[in-house]
Write a protein that holds these residues in place. Structure first.
Motif, PDB file in Angstrom:
ATOM      1  N   GLN A  16     -89.574  38.094  12.163  1.00  0.00           N
ATOM      2  CA  GLN A  16     -88.593  39.173  12.167  1.00  0.00           C
ATOM      3  C   GLN A  16     -87.550  38.930  11.093  1.00  0.00           C
ATOM      4  O   GLN A  16     -86.777  37.973  11.152  1.00  0.00           O
ATOM      5  N   HIS A  17     -87.553  39.808  10.110  1.00  0.00           N
ATOM      6  CA  HIS A  17     -86.568  39.777   9.022  1.00  0.00           C
ATOM      7  C   HIS A  17     -86.397  38.377   8.440  1.00  0.00           C
ATOM      8  O   HIS A  17     -85.292  37.882   8.272  1.00  0.00           O
ATOM      9  N   VAL A  18     -87.507  37.750   8.178  1.00  0.00           N
ATOM     10  CA  VAL A  18     -87.452  36.376   7.691  1.00  0.00           C
ATOM     11  C   VAL A  18     -87.122  36.353   6.196  1.00  0.00           C
ATOM     12  O   VAL A  18     -87.751  37.040   5.394  1.00  0.00           O
ATOM     13  N   SER A  19     -86.127  35.571   5.845  1.00  0.00           N
ATOM     14  CA  SER A  19     -85.782  35.352   4.444  1.00  0.00           C
ATOM     15  C   SER A  19     -85.724  33.861   4.187  1.00  0.00           C
ATOM     16  O   SER A  19     -85.416  33.076   5.086  1.00  0.00           O
ATOM     17  N   LYS A  20     -86.029  33.515   2.960  1.00  0.00           N
ATOM     18  CA  LYS A  20     -85.923  32.109   2.581  1.00  0.00           C
ATOM     19  C   LYS A  20     -85.357  32.025   1.166  1.00  0.00           C
ATOM     20  O   LYS A  20     -85.886  32.638   0.234  1.00  0.00           O
ATOM     21  N   ARG A  21     -84.258  31.311   1.045  1.00  0.00           N
ATOM     22  CA  ARG A  21     -83.664  31.106  -0.277  1.00  0.00           C
ATOM     23  C   ARG A  21     -83.730  29.626  -0.600  1.00  0.00           C
ATOM     24  O   ARG A  21     -83.539  28.782   0.269  1.00  0.00           O
ATOM     25  N   PHE A  22     -84.028  29.335  -1.842  1.00  0.00           N
ATOM     26  CA  PHE A  22     -84.026  27.946  -2.277  1.00  0.00           C
ATOM     27  C   PHE A  22     -82.835  27.700  -3.176  1.00  0.00           C
ATOM     28  O   PHE A  22     -82.492  28.540  -4.013  1.00  0.00           O
ATOM     29  N   ARG A  23     -82.218  26.575  -2.996  1.00  0.00           N
ATOM     30  CA  ARG A  23     -81.109  26.196  -3.871  1.00  0.00           C
ATOM     31  C   ARG A  23     -81.679  25.413  -5.051  1.00  0.00           C
ATOM     32  O   ARG A  23     -82.312  24.383  -4.872  1.00  0.00           O
ATOM     33  N   THR A  24     -81.500  25.940  -6.235  1.00  0.00           N
ATOM     34  CA  THR A  24     -81.971  25.224  -7.420  1.00  0.00           C
ATOM     35  C   THR A  24     -80.788  24.985  -8.348  1.00  0.00           C
ATOM     36  O   THR A  24     -79.666  25.385  -8.051  1.00  0.00           O
ATOM     37  N   GLU A  25     -81.066  24.339  -9.463  1.00  0.00           N
ATOM     38  CA  GLU A  25     -79.979  24.014 -10.396  1.00  0.00           C
ATOM     39  C   GLU A  25     -79.350  25.276 -10.972  1.00  0.00           C
ATOM     40  O   GLU A  25     -78.173  25.308 -11.314  1.00  0.00           O
ATOM     41  N   SER A  26     -80.149  26.339 -11.091  1.00  0.00           N
ATOM     42  CA  SER A  26     -79.621  27.564 -11.680  1.00  0.00           C
ATOM     43  C   SER A  26     -79.108  28.526 -10.610  1.00  0.00           C
ATOM     44  O   SER A  26     -78.995  29.717 -10.834  1.00  0.00           O
ATOM     45  N   GLY A  27     -78.827  27.983  -9.433  1.00  0.00           N
ATOM     46  CA  GLY A  27     -78.275  28.834  -8.389  1.00  0.00           C
ATOM     47  C   GLY A  27     -79.246  29.041  -7.247  1.00  0.00           C
ATOM     48  O   GLY A  27     -80.253  28.335  -7.136  1.00  0.00           O
ATOM     49  N   ILE A  28     -78.922  29.988  -6.407  1.00  0.00           N
ATOM     50  CA  ILE A  28     -79.756  30.232  -5.230  1.00  0.00           C
ATOM     51  C   ILE A  28     -80.827  31.258  -5.574  1.00  0.00           C
ATOM     52  O   ILE A  28     -80.540  32.350  -6.060  1.00  0.00           O
ATOM     53  N   VAL A  29     -82.074  30.877  -5.342  1.00  0.00           N
ATOM     54  CA  VAL A  29     -83.197  31.762  -5.669  1.00  0.00           C
ATOM     55  C   VAL A  29     -83.814  32.277  -4.376  1.00  0.00           C
ATOM     56  O   VAL A  29     -84.249  31.477  -3.541  1.00  0.00           O
ATOM     57  N   PRO A  30     -83.846  33.587  -4.200  1.00  0.00           N
ATOM     58  CA  PRO A  30     -84.508  34.107  -3.011  1.00  0.00           C
ATOM     59  C   PRO A  30     -86.026  34.056  -3.198  1.00  0.00           C
ATOM     60  O   PRO A  30     -86.568  34.633  -4.141  1.00  0.00           O
ATOM     61  N   ALA A  31     -86.705  33.344  -2.308  1.00  0.00           N
ATOM     62  CA  ALA A  31     -88.164  33.227  -2.426  1.00  0.00           C
ATOM     63  C   ALA A  31     -88.851  34.300  -1.587  1.00  0.00           C
ATOM     64  O   ALA A  31     -89.826  34.901  -2.012  1.00  0.00           O
TER      65      ALA A  31
END
Lengths: 291, 283
Positions: free
Chosen positions: A28-43
């Motif tokens: 249900q409404h699953v989101s995953k963001r990764f924190r990388t060197e260039s900021g937060i990337v929504p995967a």
């Protein structure tokens, strides 16, 4: 696979009414963001779908659409940033052993025999090899590897190694089978043969299965439903229900119905907004189509 | 004959989808290899013998194999007792280096914090020239076996540590995921996956470490000792006893070779599966 005497029961019990009553897996409404060197990337962003008992779901999409992330999240290997995943009625907060996993590469242990590799999950679960050995033998027979118990992985071809990996995924009798591009490293001919094998294995074991693939044809051939994802960030762009009769013969690929379904999936993959049969559980996907 | 051909023409022959491994070299092939090596050694010794006779090099510089063997034969017990001392130092140094190297590899791999704190210290230890430290160690630890062992350990542990650490780290990500999915412990991860996976790498380090343990013992004996082949070598040098120097040197080389071979043999015994893997390009 016309000789379907052994799977008659499974087929009968797979009517859609029963499926709808018992969702095995719910995102249900699953989101995953990764924190990388260039900021937060929504995967992965706002992914919602359900999977019912003994369903075979394929997720198709180009690289970078977060398919693997979703699979890992379902397995509890990756915590989600938002939303909720429920498996067999429990919210996923970490790994749980009721999962069998198959990866793109067989990743067998080089120092173990084929039988030893199949028994690997049993060793980790401290399940007692003696009891499991008979079942492991049965599984090796199921995947067509009986007689190779004592061989080492390097002695087998890639396709055979992947068969062993499938047997390994099933040895602790998990309810859920997660496969991440399991045949991506195989040649086309071996791949099609393995698709037939997997279909047969799935019908005999009746596992709820999620399979990730790049191949539209593979997805349509195997799945009850195909979910299509678009990349950056990974969103569901649509869903296609595959109502081809089971058991499916290899020749089903040549039928107009099959090609029609393939075309639908293809349109979705290309980001087309053309009509596709979407199930009620992905209504959110409409807004998250192509940009 | 077809069996032989199959082995030689590519080690993998697909027979009904199964690759038949050619790693088990046939008996004929093995015999041929042994004969080839023996003949090569005999030729070298023969040429050496011949050259010393023909070239007329000063006896202080070059001695013939016959003369060297003669020197050994006059007092074999002398050489054997000193050889034993050196062997003893090498083996203890190697054993400690192995335990230390593997243990530190586990520590470095299992904790990022320990890695960034311990690793620089180990690196400095590795960079300090051991030959320069040796005299100090003799001052600290005396004339006995201990400083030789310590130098051997200092030289040998680093390649063992580095190789084992690489091996422990190189386990497939997916297999580790699999262990996690099955709620496996960190210990199980090491026992069932990381350790076996690291074995071929570790043996690479062990083979290197063994040759370095030999060098370590000799450095120690050079700097200060009253026993061992290094001591014999130094003594022979100061007395310009070329025969003795050659004899000690040859025995020393033989010891190094045998010990190296022992590690390699142990590897093939313990890791029969690794032979094929290695042929595929993994060290």
């Amino acid at each position: 696979m016309r000789v379907g005497a052994y799977n008659a029961d499974q087929v009968d019990s797979r009517d859609s009414a029963q499926r709808a009553q018992k969702p095995d897996i719910r995102l249900q409404h699953v989101s995953k963001r990764f924190r990388t060197e260039s900021g937060i990337v929504p995967a992965v962003e706002d992914v919602t779908f359900e999977l019912s008992d003994r369903e075979f779901l394929c997720i198709v999409g180009p690289s970078g659409c977060g398919k693997t992330t979703i699979l890992k999240a379902i397995a509890g290997l990756v915590p989600v940033s938002a939303g909720e995943i429920t498996v067999f009625g429990r919210t996923v907060t970490g790994p749980y052993p009721d999962v069998g996993m198959v990866f793109q590469n067989p990743v067998l242990l080089k120092w173990r025999t084929i039988l030893g590799n199949v028994l690997f999950p049993i060793d980790i679960l401290r399940g007692g090899r003696k009891k499991a050995k008979g079942f492991a033998q049965e599984l090796l027979e199921l995947v067509g590897l009986s007689g190779f118990e004592g061989r080492y992985p390097h002695e087998l071809s890639g396709g055979m190694q992947q068969r062993a990996a499938i047997a390994r995924a099933l040895v602790h009798d998990p309810r859920l089978l997660l496969m991440d591009e399991p045949f991506g490293a195989l040649d086309q001919i071996t791949r099609e043969a393995m698709n037939m094998e997997l279909m047969r294995i799935w019908m005999e074991t009746g596992k709820t299965t999620i399979l990730i693939t790049h191949s539209i044809e593979e997805a349509v051939f195997l799945a009850d439903r195909v979910i299509v994802m678009t990349p950056r960030p990974g969103r569901i762009s649509g869903l296609v229900r595959v109502d081809l009769e089971r058991p499916r013969a290899a020749s089903v690929r040549l039928t107009p119905a099959f090609n029609e379904l393939k075309g639908q999936v293809d349109q979705l993959v290309r980001g087309g907004m053309l009509e596709s049969r979407r199930s009620e559980d992905v209504e959110d996907a409409d807004s998250g189509g192509s940009s | 004959m077809t069996q032989l051909d199959e082995n030689r023409s590519g080690r993998t022959t697909v027979v009904g989808g199964v690759r038949r491994s050619g790693s088990s070299v046939s008996r004929n092939e093995r015999v041929r290899e042994v004969v080839a090596v023996t003949v090569t050694v005999l030729i070298i010794v023969g040429v050496w013998e011949l050259l010393t006779a023909v070239l007329g090099v000063a006896p202080v510089v070059l001695r013939s194999p016959q003369q060297i063997f003669g020197e050994f034969a006059t007092d074999p017990m002398l050489y054997l007792t000193h050889a034993w001392t050196t062997c003893y130092e090498i083996l203890i140094g190697f054993a400690i280096a192995t335990v230390l190297g593997v243990a530190l590899a586990v520590v470095v791999v299992s904790s990022r914090l320990l890695q960034i704190t311990i690793y620089p210290i180990l690196l400095v230890l590795q960079i300090v020239p051991k030959v320069a430290v040796a005299p100090l160690l003799i001052v600290f630890l005396g004339f006995g076996v201990l400083p030789k062992v310590v130098i051997g350990v200092l030289l040998a542990f680093f390649p063992i540590l580095v190789n084992t650490a690489i091996g422990l780290r190189s386990a497939d990500r997916e297999i580790i995921d699999l262990v996690r999915v099955l709620n496996g412990s960190r210990l199980q991860e090491f026992v069932h996956v990381r350790f076996p996976n690291a074995m071929p790498f570790a043996f690479g380090g062990l083979k290197l470490g063994m040759t370095l343990a030999v060098i370590g013992a000799i450095i120690g004996e050079f700097v200060g000792a009253n026993k061992g082949l290094g001591f014999i070598l130094i003594q022979a040098n100061t007395q310009v006893n070329t025969d003795q120097a050659y004899a000690a040197l040859i025995i020393l080389s033989a010891i190094g070779l045998v010990l190296y071979g022992a590690v390699a043999w142990l590897e093939s015994l313990l890791l029969p599966w690794a032979r094929e893997v290695k042929e595929q390009g993994i060290p």
